[in-house]
Design an enzyme around this catalytic site. Structure first.
Site, PDB file in Angstrom:
ATOM      1  CB  CYS A 132      29.815  37.961  31.035  1.00 10.76           C
ATOM      2  SG  CYS A 132      28.478  37.701  32.313  1.00 10.76           S
ATOM      3  CG  HIS A 133      30.316  34.623  34.745  1.00 12.65           C
ATOM      4  ND1 HIS A 133      29.222  35.478  34.686  1.00 12.65           N
ATOM      5  CD2 HIS A 133      30.414  34.264  36.193  1.00 12.65           C
ATOM      6  CE1 HIS A 133      28.802  35.537  35.939  1.00 12.65           C
ATOM      7  NE2 HIS A 133      29.451  35.027  36.704  1.00 12.65           N
ATOM      8  N   GLY A 134      33.249  35.119  30.950  1.00 14.51           N
ATOM      9  CA  GLY A 134      34.178  34.524  29.896  1.00 14.51           C
ATOM     10  C   GLY A 134      35.771  34.642  30.454  1.00 14.51           C
TER      11      GLY A 134
END
Length: 181
Positions: free
Chosen positions: A104-106
């Site tokens: 995801c936003h990682g």
């Protein structure tokens, strides 16, 4: 060489619950040693209020101590990427060939660490421009693996994400469960 993998899971406030707990429990089940790394040794709270305790501060984390780093999403990566010791940990680990897995936003942390240039990756739709502008090659797939970088888009991709994490660790440590060897 260690007989079982040692994995760091990065943490900050507003993390996505499944993207933290599913990897932690799956890795523990397989016999890996899991450390939770935050900006400080402190309690962090998920988007829905679930707590987790970091047992290592990013500043004290040594890249050579880990065989894989997992970076969850949610809103936590927006806070993680301003933590210089966290970015240093990911950059140094990635540069020494330690696999880095982000969901995801990682992927933002991989971007801030300078690890995505000329690499295939995926991410949350809202940060595709950031990935491309950092020189990454975006692929809209449930999981993308490129030279030690493992990336996925969202919680529904966790099965594919974990499959590739476990494949990477099995290649290095042999068949799981590692705690029974």
């Amino acid at each position: 060489m260690r007989k079982k993998p040692k994995v760091a899971v990065l943490i900050e406030n507003n993390y996505q619950e499944m993207e933290v707990w599913c990897p932690i429990y799956r890795l523990l089940e397989a016999g890996a040693e899991v450390s939770v790394v935050g900006p400080a040794v402190s309690k962090y709270t998920s988007k829905l209020g679930y707590p987790i305790m970091a047992d290592i501060a990013a500043e004290a984390a040594v890249p050579e101590d880990f065989d894989l780093i997992v970076i969850p999403g949610g809103f936590a990566p927006d806070l993680m990427r301003v933590c210089k010791p966290m970015i240093r940990l990911v950059r140094e680990a990635g540069n020494r060939g330690t696999p880095i897995a982000a969901i995801c936003h990682g992927t933002w942390i991989m971007i801030s660490a300078g690890l995505v240039k000329n690499k295939k990756a995926t991410c949350a739709p809202s940060i595709v421009d950031d990935l491309v502008n950092a020189g990454g090659i975006y692929e809209c797939k449930d999981v993308v693996v490129d030279n030690g970088l493992i990336t996925s888009r969202n919680p529904s991709d966790i099965p594919a994400f974990m499959r590739e994490i476990m494949r990477e660790l099995t290649e290095r440590f042999g068949k799981e469960p590692w705690n029974l060897q």
